[in-house]
Design an enzyme around this catalytic site. Structure first.
Site, mmCIF file in Angstrom:
data_model
loop_
_atom_site.group_PDB
_atom_site.id
_atom_site.type_symbol
_atom_site.label_atom_id
_atom_site.label_comp_id
_atom_site.label_asym_id
_atom_site.label_seq_id
_atom_site.Cartn_x
_atom_site.Cartn_y
_atom_site.Cartn_z
ATOM 1 N N GLY A 26 1.094 -1.341 0.047
ATOM 2 C CA GLY A 26 0.065 0.429 0.000
ATOM 3 C C GLY A 26 0.576 1.236 0.515
ATOM 4 O O GLY A 26 1.064 2.436 -0.642
ATOM 5 N N ARG A 30 7.631 1.617 0.516
ATOM 6 C CA ARG A 30 7.618 0.537 0.993
ATOM 7 C C ARG A 30 7.616 -0.506 -0.188
ATOM 8 O O ARG A 30 8.979 -0.889 -0.203
ATOM 9 C CB ARG A 30 6.564 -0.340 1.864
ATOM 10 C CG ARG A 30 6.526 -1.800 2.001
ATOM 11 C CD ARG A 30 5.814 -2.616 2.813
ATOM 12 N NE ARG A 30 5.910 -1.858 4.461
ATOM 13 C CZ ARG A 30 5.354 -1.286 4.893
ATOM 14 N NH1 ARG A 30 3.039 -2.220 4.726
ATOM 15 N NH2 ARG A 30 4.552 -0.917 5.888
ATOM 16 N N ARG A 49 1.637 10.904 -8.903
ATOM 17 C CA ARG A 49 1.180 11.121 -7.426
ATOM 18 C C ARG A 49 1.710 10.751 -6.312
ATOM 19 O O ARG A 49 0.937 10.548 -5.523
ATOM 20 C CB ARG A 49 -0.186 10.482 -7.525
ATOM 21 C CG ARG A 49 -1.884 11.121 -8.451
ATOM 22 C CD ARG A 49 -2.479 10.285 -8.650
ATOM 23 N NE ARG A 49 -3.474 10.971 -10.337
ATOM 24 C CZ ARG A 49 -4.568 11.450 -9.435
ATOM 25 N NH1 ARG A 49 -5.300 11.703 -8.555
ATOM 26 N NH2 ARG A 49 -5.335 12.105 -10.557
ATOM 27 N N ARG A 93 -0.310 -8.764 -3.014
ATOM 28 C CA ARG A 93 -0.373 -7.616 -2.378
ATOM 29 C C ARG A 93 0.117 -8.252 -1.362
ATOM 30 O O ARG A 93 0.326 -9.196 -0.854
ATOM 31 C CB ARG A 93 -2.144 -7.265 -2.000
ATOM 32 C CG ARG A 93 -2.253 -6.829 -0.987
ATOM 33 C CD ARG A 93 -3.284 -6.154 -0.580
ATOM 34 N NE ARG A 93 -3.857 -5.800 0.322
ATOM 35 C CZ ARG A 93 -2.982 -5.209 1.760
ATOM 36 N NH1 ARG A 93 -2.181 -3.884 1.224
ATOM 37 N NH2 ARG A 93 -3.087 -4.602 2.763
ATOM 38 N N SER A 96 -0.266 -5.384 5.210
ATOM 39 C CA SER A 96 0.138 -5.264 7.171
ATOM 40 C C SER A 96 -1.720 -5.925 6.802
ATOM 41 O O SER A 96 -2.709 -5.180 6.308
ATOM 42 C CB SER A 96 -0.207 -4.046 7.516
ATOM 43 O OG SER A 96 -1.189 -3.155 7.379
ATOM 44 N N ASP A 209 -0.730 -6.057 14.103
ATOM 45 C CA ASP A 209 -1.690 -5.596 14.949
ATOM 46 C C ASP A 209 -2.923 -6.357 15.596
ATOM 47 O O ASP A 209 -3.287 -7.160 14.466
ATOM 48 C CB ASP A 209 -2.356 -4.163 15.010
ATOM 49 C CG ASP A 209 -3.314 -3.646 13.629
ATOM 50 O OD1 ASP A 209 -4.667 -4.262 14.155
ATOM 51 O OD2 ASP A 209 -2.757 -3.924 12.427
ATOM 52 N N ARG A 222 7.127 -2.888 11.945
ATOM 53 C CA ARG A 222 6.549 -3.010 10.718
ATOM 54 C C ARG A 222 7.764 -3.382 9.401
ATOM 55 O O ARG A 222 7.108 -4.477 8.438
ATOM 56 C CB ARG A 222 5.623 -2.532 9.891
ATOM 57 C CG ARG A 222 4.987 -2.543 11.390
ATOM 58 C CD ARG A 222 3.286 -1.190 11.062
ATOM 59 N NE ARG A 222 2.612 -1.264 11.960
ATOM 60 C CZ ARG A 222 1.099 -0.823 11.514
ATOM 61 N NH1 ARG A 222 0.552 -0.437 10.429
ATOM 62 N NH2 ARG A 222 -0.069 -0.824 11.959
#
Length: 237
Positions: A26, A30, A49, A93, A96, A209, A222
């Site tokens: 996402g 990353r 963008r 994908r 998290s 989480d 993470r």
């Protein structure tokens, strides 16, 4: 919807810029981290963008990585354009998820076999009923085999793609009763786009989480703790 020329309104890359397989976190940072730490000779092919996309080599094979943004509408746009305009065959994908299952621990890896959702994104597919789209069996089998080599817990099962991050309601009990393992925000749109395009998609998430215990990983944890997931995805690319 009419087909847009390349570059598209959201991806400023020429034809042939993406490999057959695209890893899709996402977070744009990353995507940058994966490109710089894992790919050989990574080339920035998109930064429109601020959504960074790279193509490079992994073990002699061309692989791309590009961010999806957050939520079904965002990954819906990027995966649609990659599948339909850039001839991408596989999107994996890597992100998290929050644990719904009390059996999942932080840093466990969940592979989404199917995706329940409350997203209005499914309404654009004109199906008069409820949808729980599924992953690619071909990619799933490869991921399961790759997971056996990791020093962590890898679990396959249904996940839940939510349109809302701050719900104000504890959804964990009712979803766990249905056997749903974890909640994230993108899988349903990706799986629906792949199904319509007759392409392959898989969602691999690291538990960051827990809705059960309230535990969560720090931002630094993470970054480091997601390496198993990244390497699993690269190994099946």
């Amino acid at each position: 919807m009419s087909h847009s020329p390349i570059p598209t309104p959201h991806i400023n890359a020429p034809a042939g810029a993406f490999a057959e397989t695209v890893l899709m976190p996402g977070d744009p940072l990353r995507a940058k981290f994966i490109a710089e730490n894992y790919l050989e000779n990574p080339e920035l092919v998109n930064n429109l963008r601020g959504v960074q996309g790279y193509t490079g080599n992994w073990n002699g094979k061309s692989v791309s990585v590009m961010a999806s943004g957050m939520g079904c509408p965002s990954i819906g746009i990027y995966s649609y354009e990659l599948f339909h305009f850039y001839n991408v065959k596989n999107i994996i994908r890597i992100g998290s998820a929050g644990a719904i299952s009390p059996e999942l621990k932080l840093k466990d890896i969940v592979i989404g076999m199917s995706a329940y959702t409350d997203s209005g994104y499914i309404n654009s597919f004109d199906f008069k009923g409820n949808l729980a789209p599924c992953c690619s069996y071909e990619l799933l089998i490869k991921a399961v085999e790759a997971g056996k080599k990791l020093d962590c817990n890898v679990v396959c099962g249904p996940i839940f793609s939510s349109d809302i991050f701050y719900t104000g309601k504890n959804i964990q009990p009712e979803l766990w009763e249905l056997g749903i393992l974890a909640v994230e925000m993108e899988a349903a749109a990706l799986y629906l786009n792949a199904a319509r395009a007759k392409k392959n998609a898989l969602v691999i998430c690291t538990i960051s989480d827990s809705l059960v215990t309230g535990e969560e990983l720090s931002g630094e944890e993470r970054q480091v703790g997601f390496r198993n997931m990244m390497e699993m995805a690269l190994s099946i690319a």
